[in-house]
Motif scaffolding. Structure first.
Motif, short mmCIF file in Angstrom:
data_model
loop_
_atom_site.label_atom_id
_atom_site.label_comp_id
_atom_site.label_asym_id
_atom_site.label_seq_id
_atom_site.Cartn_x
_atom_site.Cartn_y
_atom_site.Cartn_z
N THR A 142 0.76 -1.14 -0.03
CA THR A 142 -0.02 -0.20 0.03
C THR A 142 0.93 1.08 -0.23
O THR A 142 0.33 2.15 -0.45
N VAL A 143 2.06 1.19 0.54
CA VAL A 143 2.86 2.30 0.37
C VAL A 143 3.96 2.17 -0.59
O VAL A 143 4.63 3.16 -1.16
N ILE A 144 4.50 0.93 -0.83
CA ILE A 144 5.57 0.73 -1.85
C ILE A 144 5.10 1.01 -3.14
O ILE A 144 6.05 1.68 -4.02
N LYS A 145 4.01 0.35 -3.61
CA LYS A 145 3.73 0.85 -5.11
C LYS A 145 3.29 2.26 -5.39
O LYS A 145 4.15 2.72 -6.36
N PRO A 146 2.77 2.96 -4.56
CA PRO A 146 2.77 4.43 -4.92
C PRO A 146 4.10 5.11 -4.82
O PRO A 146 4.48 6.19 -5.70
N PHE A 147 4.99 4.54 -3.97
CA PHE A 147 6.32 5.27 -3.89
C PHE A 147 6.96 5.18 -5.28
O PHE A 147 7.60 6.14 -5.60
N PHE A 148 7.06 3.97 -5.78
CA PHE A 148 7.61 3.53 -6.99
C PHE A 148 7.04 4.36 -8.37
O PHE A 148 7.41 4.63 -9.33
N GLU A 149 5.66 4.60 -8.15
CA GLU A 149 5.04 5.16 -9.10
C GLU A 149 5.34 6.94 -9.14
O GLU A 149 5.33 7.50 -10.15
N LYS A 150 5.84 7.16 -7.85
CA LYS A 150 5.98 8.78 -7.69
C LYS A 150 7.63 9.05 -8.06
O LYS A 150 7.77 10.14 -8.53
N HIS A 151 8.39 8.12 -7.92
CA HIS A 151 9.90 8.47 -8.07
C HIS A 151 10.48 7.61 -9.26
O HIS A 151 10.17 6.64 -9.30
N PRO A 152 10.91 8.44 -10.02
CA PRO A 152 11.75 7.54 -11.42
C PRO A 152 12.89 6.95 -11.00
O PRO A 152 14.10 7.33 -11.02
#
Length: 194
Positions: free
Chosen positions: A124-134
């Motif tokens: 729930t936090v990892i997926k959005p992190f990788f979507e936000k950071h290149p």
């Protein structure tokens, strides 16, 4: 206040995520603070520990980015860089672009760069992190039970362990390292030569 913020960029205390940050004083050698953490304007600070050299890689099950099970044995025969991190840890986030650069350069030469999250919220936090950071060369592995954190027992994030191609520990880096630095590249080159 600025000095406290800069001191906190060295490493995060795993037991108390937002507070209690600071460098770990144990280990073999302490790396110099390195200015210019990518995108943060802060400093990297780490401790290099070779006291566990020769120890075999643990055989824990963790999660692949797709949710399936993985273990370090899946990467047998390759040198590995195992990085424990969390989304709430500022030094971890600052270090990630340098790990991505290592994965881009050395991944095609056989180095497995595993960024294993210690976030208790998991996907729930990892997926959005990788979507936000290149970070196109890194993947979001998850250690839902924090087995690696307990096994390595540094109490700090980030913690990175370098393994040779035979799955034996070479060195631990406790705290954030600029993996593009001379010291970082020397550790990687030693693993690649194993």
């Amino acid at each position: 206040m600025t000095l406290l913020l800069l001191a906190g960029l060295g490493a995060c205390d795993k037991q108390s995520p937002p507070a209690g940050q600071g460098p770990n004083a144990s280990g073999e050698a302490t790396g110099p603070a390195q200015s210019g953490a990518p995108g943060k304007g802060g400093e990297f600070s780490y401790t290099l520990d070779r006291s566990k050299a020769g120890t075999p890689a643990p055989d824990f099950t963790f999660q692949n980015p797709d949710g399936s099970d993985a273990s370090l044995k899946d990467f047998a025969g390759k040198p590995m860089l195992v990085n424990l991190w969390a989304t709430w840890c500022a030094p971890c986030v600052a270090e990630m672009p340098t790990l991505d650069a290592v994965a881009a350069e050395y991944g095609k030469k056989g180095l497995a760069v595993l960024t294993i999250s210690q976030d208790s919220q998991g996907e729930t936090v990892i997926k959005p992190f990788f979507e936000k950071h290149p970070l196109p060369h890194l993947k979001g592995w998850i250690d839902p039970e924090n087995q690696f954190g307990f096994h390595y027992n540094t109490g700090m994030l980030p913690t990175t362990v370098i393994y040779d191609a035979q799955g034996k520990e070479m060195a631990r880096v406790v705290g954030a390292m600029d993996w593009n630095s001379k010291a970082g590249r020397a550790l990687i080159e030693a693993a690649m030569a194993s």
